[in-house]
Design an enzyme around this catalytic site. Structure first.
Site, PDB file in Angstrom:
ATOM      1  N   SER A  14       0.830  -1.205   0.000  1.00 34.48           N
ATOM      2  CA  SER A  14       0.000   0.000   0.000  1.00 34.48           C
ATOM      3  C   SER A  14       0.864   1.255   0.000  1.00 34.48           C
ATOM      4  O   SER A  14       0.599   2.213  -0.737  1.00 34.48           O
ATOM      5  CB  SER A  14      -0.930   0.000   1.214  1.00 34.48           C
ATOM      6  OG  SER A  14      -1.857  -1.057   1.153  1.00 34.48           O
ATOM      7  N   ARG A  42       0.722   7.921   6.132  1.00 29.19           N
ATOM      8  CA  ARG A  42      -0.103   7.036   6.958  1.00 29.19           C
ATOM      9  C   ARG A  42      -1.547   7.504   6.980  1.00 29.19           C
ATOM     10  O   ARG A  42      -2.478   6.688   6.991  1.00 29.19           O
ATOM     11  CB  ARG A  42       0.461   6.915   8.372  1.00 29.19           C
ATOM     12  CG  ARG A  42      -0.307   5.901   9.232  1.00 29.19           C
ATOM     13  CD  ARG A  42       0.542   5.322  10.328  1.00 29.19           C
ATOM     14  NE  ARG A  42       1.638   4.509   9.818  1.00 29.19           N
ATOM     15  CZ  ARG A  42       1.518   3.226   9.458  1.00 29.19           C
ATOM     16  NH1 ARG A  42       0.346   2.604   9.533  1.00 29.19           N
ATOM     17  NH2 ARG A  42       2.573   2.563   9.033  1.00 29.19           N
ATOM     18  N   HIS A  45      -2.943   6.412   3.759  1.00 24.79           N
ATOM     19  CA  HIS A  45      -3.153   4.963   3.839  1.00 24.79           C
ATOM     20  C   HIS A  45      -4.442   4.650   4.578  1.00 24.79           C
ATOM     21  O   HIS A  45      -5.185   3.722   4.217  1.00 24.79           O
ATOM     22  CB  HIS A  45      -1.956   4.319   4.542  1.00 24.79           C
ATOM     23  CG  HIS A  45      -2.105   2.859   4.781  1.00 24.79           C
ATOM     24  ND1 HIS A  45      -2.464   2.337   6.015  1.00 24.79           N
ATOM     25  CD2 HIS A  45      -1.941   1.786   3.956  1.00 24.79           C
ATOM     26  CE1 HIS A  45      -2.508   1.018   5.928  1.00 24.79           C
ATOM     27  NE2 HIS A  45      -2.195   0.658   4.700  1.00 24.79           N
TER      28      HIS A  45
END
Length: 209
Positions: A14, A42, A45
């Protein structure tokens, strides 16, 4: 059908995809530091939303102040149990820290009812009454962020990313203007998952340092 099944492999893939998309779609975009990059990636994500490249705001001292606070074992206070649940408490404990959420504490419920305020506001009051240095992590309640700011109390850091349509953008703009070390989501976007992702990015970066 062949597909990735191992959790770490899925996460690693990812992040590779995220990096590729940023390089292809925003070739001139520059991260301020490895930690800045880790936090934004993050959050992307967590949300699959690349708007975070532009709407996640950092005060000049945010990364240093929040990082030092977590490293020194400050207590984190969240506005929701969802944010609390999403933070890696095992890793946080390795740095001597803990995370608390008082939204369902009987003292908070009682104070909110008596004073006609939100439980999020009452939870901030209870947190501020405790000894020790503090970091506040808000992903849902603009009233919690407003309450903290109106107390005009110096804290080690604020993650202010309340989501919504009533007061959310305004509360985060108030954080931007407050002078506190903080990270804010400009506009309406945010959420408890985003708040937890920001803290986890600090923790994972510190673990790998």
């Amino acid at each position: 059908m062949d597909y990735l099944q191992q959790p770490q492999a899925i996460e690693d893939k990812s992040f590779v995809i995220i990096g590729d998309i940023i390089r292809e779609s925003r070739p001139d975009y520059r991260f301020a530091s490895p930690l800045h990059e880790a936090i934004i990636k993050r959050v992307i994500h967590t949300t699959a939303d690349f708007d975070w490249l532009d709407i996640l705001w950092f005060s000049p001292d945010a990364l240093e102040s929040l990082g030092n606070a977590i490293r020194c074992g400050c207590t984190l206070y969240t506005d929701t149990t969802m944010a609390l649940s999403g933070i890696n408490k095992t890793l946080l404990a390795k740095f001597g820290g803990e995370v608390k959420c008082y939204i369902s504490d009987p003292r908070v419920v009682r104070k909110a009812k008596t004073e006609g305020i939100t439980r999020s506001m009452a939870a901030v009051d209870l947190a501020l009454s405790e000894a020790g240095e503090k970091v506040f992590v808000f992903g849902n309640a603009p009233t919690a962020l407003f309450r903290l700011l109106e107390q005009n109390i110096q804290v080690r850091g604020v993650v202010g990313v309340p989501v919504g349509f009533v007061g959310a953008a305004e509360s985060k703009e108030a954080l931007v203007e407050s002078g506190l070390p903080g990270i804010a989501a400009l506009g309406r976007k945010g959420g408890s998952n985003v708040a937890a992702a920001i803290i986890n990015a600090f923790l994972y970066s510190m673990r790998e340092a």
